[in-house]
Design an enzyme around this catalytic site. Sequence first.
Site, PDB file in Angstrom:
ATOM      1  CE1 TYR A 155     -24.632  83.867 -26.365  1.00 52.24           C
ATOM      2  CE2 TYR A 155     -23.736  86.101 -26.428  1.00 52.24           C
ATOM      3  CZ  TYR A 155     -23.712  84.782 -26.855  1.00 52.24           C
ATOM      4  OH  TYR A 155     -22.781  84.385 -27.766  1.00 52.24           O
TER       5      TYR A 155
ATOM      6  CE  LYS B 283     -18.499  86.316 -29.127  1.00 54.29           C
ATOM      7  NZ  LYS B 283     -19.068  85.437 -30.192  1.00 54.29           N
TER       8      LYS B 283
ATOM      9  N   GLY C  61     -17.471  92.281 -33.140  1.00 51.92           N
ATOM     10  CA  GLY C  61     -18.038  92.542 -34.462  1.00 51.92           C
ATOM     11  C   GLY C  61     -17.038  92.428 -35.592  1.00 51.92           C
ATOM     12  CB  THR C  62     -13.554  91.136 -35.787  1.00 52.71           C
ATOM     13  OG1 THR C  62     -13.824  89.875 -35.148  1.00 52.71           O
ATOM     14  CG2 THR C  62     -12.957  92.089 -34.765  1.00 52.71           C
ATOM     15  CB  THR C  63     -17.179  87.678 -37.874  1.00 55.96           C
ATOM     16  OG1 THR C  63     -16.272  87.002 -36.988  1.00 55.96           O
ATOM     17  CG2 THR C  63     -17.546  86.737 -39.010  1.00 55.96           C
TER      18      THR C  63
END
Length: 882
Positions: free
Chosen positions: A837, A614, A616-618
């Site tokens: 969110y 969660k 920003g690795t993707t």
Amino acid sequence: MPALACLRRLCRHVSPQAVLFLLFIFCLFSVFISAYYLYGWKRGLEPSADAPEPDCGDPPPVAPSRLLPLKPVQAATPSRTDPLVLVFVESLYSQLGQEVVAILESSRFKYRTEIAPGKGDMPTLTDKGRGRFALIIYENILKYVNLDAWNRELLDKYCVAYGVGIIGFFKANENSLLSAQLKGFPLFLHSNLGLKDCSINPKSPLLYVTRPSEVEKGVLPGEDWTVFQSNHSTYEPVLLAKTRSSESIPHLGADAGLHAALHATVVQDLGLHDGIQRVLFGNNLNFWLHKLVFVDAVAFLTGKRLSLPLDRYILVDIDDIFVGKEGTRMKVEDVKALFDTQNELRAHIPNFTFNLGYSGKFFHTGTNAEDAGDDLLLSYVKEFWWFPHMWSHMQPHLFHNQSVLAEQMALNKKFAVEHGIPTDMGYAVAPHHSGVYPVHVQLYEAWKQVWSIRVTSTEEYPHLKPARYRRGFIHNGIMVLPRQTCGLFTHTIFYNEYPGGSSELDKIINGGELFLTVLLNPISIFMTHLSNYGNDRLGLYTFKHLVRFLHSWTNLRLQTLPPVQLAQKYFQIFSEEKDPLWQDPCEDKRHKDIWSKEKTCDRFPKLLIIGPQKTGTTALYLFLGMHPDLSSNYPSSETFEEIQFFNGHNYHKGIDWYMEFFPIPSNTTSDFYFEKSANYFDSEVAPRRAAALLPKAKVLTILINPADRAYSWYQHQRAHDDPVALKYTFHEVITAGSDASSKLRALQNRCLVPGWYATHIERWLSAYHANQILVLDGKLLRTEPAKVMDMVQKFLGVTNTIDYHKTLAFDPKKGFWCQLLEGGKTKCLGKSKGRKYPEMDLDSRAFLKDYYRDHNIELSKLLYKMGQTLPTWLREDLQNTR
């Protein structure tokens, strides 16, 4: 008042001259006392021209004395100290220091080395009321004796309070005083002696492994020995020896018979002088008995916390049965000698049985006399244990087809059945240990298919040398045990032609490498070969003499077990070794030689994106994949773009499984593979595993405000219908107490623990050098990705750089940057990314700000130490903290 009146009358009768005389005597006495203590404090060794002559006959010297007050010795308190040895060395490369460390490592004892301080700082000895060290070792005891007053008092108080002992070595040199007193101790040293005929004091309380029934006849190595002498009852000799000649020690006296007296070369301080127990050696560890007594000293001074049980399990494998050139094989008399020696060894090792490994293809391929030996050996088939080699002695890693490998094994099994050789021992050894480690998957599968193998052994894990690092592991249901050499190889078949001379073989057996292998390892599997049991039968010679030597000099209980039971015993003792540690096969030439030529280390990734989740690795994974020279792993059917190899159960599938996620490299040198698994970041095992397999890899991590990361993970779990996340609010999750349900605590940990950034990065820094790790600002990656990607390209050192300003475009609908395609279209991440969110409630943010304050401060210090820029969110957080 009568006493006062008497005193007045006495004073009237004493003349002024008498008063002056008494004052003079008192002053002289004071000066003498002061000079004694001041002079003694400033010297490590005090010249002792008129030292009392040692009474070193039999019984040994050191007669009881009560001249000095006795101090009670603090009993060892194991619960108050960690089982860690503090070793003070002269330098990191000093020979004696390395020998001490080698014994500790062989025994698997934890230790810490420090350069011995003269007037420097002493390492921290306690932590929260607990002693950090169970034993102190000084390579040079004078460094301890000459410590400055502050550190000496600090160390001595620690030893007394925690019952910690000291081992020290005194190594004389050309500048050493021939006779001196050890500063502050009622102990005299006589140095630079040549000694002979060493014996063991049977009354020494520290003896454990050592059996005091023998005398080591002959000259002791070197002429720089120191012997100890004292009349204080605190000193008890452990080893004693004679001087070579009276002429060589004029400082001990001219008595013609003195050279026959015994002098202490190792002395034990029982702690009656100052409350600290010590063992002092008058030389280094070159003499084998010093090594044996050193092992006992470590055990005694730690209350046997740092000691091995007396049981030693020995298995002797004889490889290459039926294999060998004419002239090197066993004949009838050799087979009889093998059987007779086995029975002889059983007197000291109950049920000792030689373990024979055969390749059936070579049966009856020797001379007529050797073929007769083959026949006699098979007539004794029930007298020995048997295990299969390969049928044709081929190396398994050369077989790329499992069925062909299985066919070879089936031929050997057919031979075994025809000749009554048992096939259910569950143990096998591969020729040259090929395919065992590095793992050749086909070998393990074929072994299980044909033989139902449960145990094998190798000398190659993790490396051949140094032998003390060899370990076991379990893979694919097969237990792999460490195998040891014994100084015998296929070409060592004649005693008089042994490399370096026959005395070298005897030295290995009698207190040398082979003896130490058994001494320091609870379980030893020795590799020998058929050729060692023909001709001069060096195999029989070696193990007969080894067992005899062990029985004479030690209290070890020698035992044996069949291979499967032995493996079970091994992993009961060393349960922490069950998990393997996969290494890069190309980093060790021996490993590369027994690794399939169809495999290449170029298939391993050169970059790891380790997370955390969660952050920003993707997105980074997508941006890197846009580079023409960078290739990501193939997706996993279970974990999508993440392989999740180093942190979980996938690791046990082996490196062949891992490599299948990467393309076979082309001929270009620009191929640069990478993988992303975001849960590597906070894994306790991933850094060590990754560094072992990918030691030269670069590591990328992305950090955002840990409070935002925690909240994002909570919302991620809600989006995936996690019942716990749906049941509890975010504030309830992060503030849950220790009495909360296990599922709630698990969710809390996954929210909070990955945000301990400094803790996790420190773990990665213990495995990788700081210049291999780049910490990225997750906030900057989200707002200015092109700028971040320029930093990444520079860090990776790619040959071709691309301008990400031209390949990325901001998508207002998604709210983040996407890949720019032809025609102005964009390719963005899936629907699960970029969710909106609700804002985090203020109470939760305040709680997390306080929760992560110390973690963030530590992170700032760590990044500064690494020479890396602080992320924008961290600078803002620290400013607000002030």
